[in-house]
Design a protein around this motif. Structure first.
Motif, PDB file in Angstrom:
ATOM      1  N   HIS A 196      36.669  34.966  40.144  1.00 44.32           N
ATOM      2  CA  HIS A 196      35.585  35.771  39.579  1.00 44.32           C
ATOM      3  C   HIS A 196      35.625  35.690  38.051  1.00 44.32           C
ATOM      4  O   HIS A 196      36.687  35.523  37.453  1.00 44.32           O
ATOM      5  N   GLU A 250      35.307  37.802  35.538  1.00 51.03           N
ATOM      6  CA  GLU A 250      36.105  38.733  34.733  1.00 51.03           C
ATOM      7  C   GLU A 250      37.586  38.417  34.860  1.00 51.03           C
ATOM      8  O   GLU A 250      38.341  38.499  33.882  1.00 51.03           O
ATOM      9  N   CYS A 274      33.804  43.839  41.489  1.00 52.80           N
ATOM     10  CA  CYS A 274      34.402  44.142  42.782  1.00 52.80           C
ATOM     11  C   CYS A 274      35.742  44.878  42.580  1.00 52.80           C
ATOM     12  O   CYS A 274      36.320  44.840  41.499  1.00 52.80           O
ATOM     13  N   CYS A 307      38.672  42.780  41.060  1.00 50.38           N
ATOM     14  CA  CYS A 307      38.594  42.606  39.607  1.00 50.38           C
ATOM     15  C   CYS A 307      38.901  43.927  38.909  1.00 50.38           C
ATOM     16  O   CYS A 307      39.547  43.940  37.857  1.00 50.38           O
TER      17      CYS A 307
HETATM   18 ZN   LIG Z   1      35.492  40.382  41.289  1.00 48.75          ZN
END
Ligand SMILES: [Zn+2]
Length: 321
Positions: A70, A72, A95, A98
């Motif tokens: 992801h 981030e 999410c 993260c």
């Molecule tokens: Zn994420």
């Protein structure tokens, strides 16, 4: 041009257009001030790490985990500077995985594009954001804002009191060491095995920005801000919520800690007492790590972790010793 959360968000929005993901094009910009008091910023979009894309492809899951990193988390794993106290602009609500990484990395402010809340993806996954991601931020002491890019307006979603300090009942330990070699690593593993009994833990040898060597040890634990000292609360934290949980796995914790403090891993000196989860293994690949030593290669907290290991091993992406 002076940089503001709005200009950093614009950089993320521009970056998102290049995401290789066919439907969820997400990007993030991490920004802050380094030790020399210079401003820095880096942007990443969600992506398949090159070795996974080239050798396994984008259609196949790694164990039960998607093969993507992801946006981030990519920013945190690849930051050239310590990320403690830094801020993140993200094009979409994040999410829970993260959220945990952001919390463990010591990031203090998150800015989200207001438009991200209107997207299909968020409408489907919003519950995870409200019930887990935001709760994790509140406990970890992370401010969350939404930016309206057209109106140049900031909306406060969560602001934590200035002097708030999150609970940390099992911090990553960092002990200075004289030199880097296998004998020292094995001594540390031996001692940590005694201390952690049946709990999963990981050890890394790393160098800080001043060139001093450290042994880092982390056990699996609820994400920063949550205590596991009360048995009934610990049980609740240990219970997964769908595909997510409040537990942060030790290899992930070490990686986030190294980014937080600006440590560099000695590539051959990473150990985990059991097979890391599929998500941890994908993150390792995303951080450019090629080798991990595993204590018990038959044991894994994640039912598909052993499959992930078999996949990454046979594709010669990660080396397990
Ligand atoms: Zn994420």
């Amino acid at each position: 041009m002076t940089s503001t959360p709005f200009s950093h968000m614009q950089a993320a929005l521009d970056m998102a257009l290049d995401s290789p993901h066919p439907t969820n094009k997400i990007a993030a910009t991490l920004f802050g001030t380094n030790k020399e008091r210079e401003d820095f910023s880096i942007s990443h979009h969600n992506h398949w790490p090159a070795p996974i894309q080239e050798k396994i492809g984008t259609e196949i899951k790694i164990g039960n985990s998607s093969g993507t990193i992801h946006a981030e988390t990519a920013c945190i794993l690849n930051s050239p500077y310590s990320v403690e106290g830094a801020s993140l602009c993200i094009t979409d609500p994040f999410c829970p995985n993260c959220a945990k990484n952001i919390a463990e990395a010591g990031i203090k402010n998150i800015y989200l594009d207001e438009e991200g809340f209107d997207k299909d993806f968020f409408i489907r996954r919003g519950e995870n954001f409200d019930r887990m991601s935001m709760q994790i931020c509140e406990r970890a002491g992370i401010n969350v804002y939404a930016l309206d890019m057209e109106e140049n307006k900031t909306r406060t979603i969560l602001e934590v009191p200035k002097n708030y300090k999150p609970i940390e009942d099992s911090p990553v330990s960092a002990e200075p060491i004289e030199s880097i070699n296998e004998a020292i690593l094995y001594d540390i593993i031996e001692a940590a095995t005694q201390n952690n009994k049946r709990r999963k833990f990981a050890v890394a040898m790393a160098k800080n920005k001043n060139g001093n060597d450290f042994a880092l040890i982390a056990r699996s634990h609820a994400v920063v801000g949550y205590s596991m000292h009360k048995p009934e609360e610990a049980l609740d934290l240990l219970t997964p919520r769908g595909k997510y949980s409040f537990i942060q796995e030790p290899v992930n914790r070490l990686m986030m800690y190294m980014s937080r403090k600006g440590f560099t891993l000695y590539p051959d000196y990473l150990y985990c007492s059991q097979v890391p989860t599929a998500r941890e293994q994908v993150n390792l690949v995303g951080a450019g790590i090629k080798r991990i030593t595993v204590g018990d290669t038959q044991k894994c907290r994640d039912p598909r972790g052993l499959d992930a290991m078999a996949q990454l091993k046979s594709a010669k992406i990660l080396n397990y010793s």
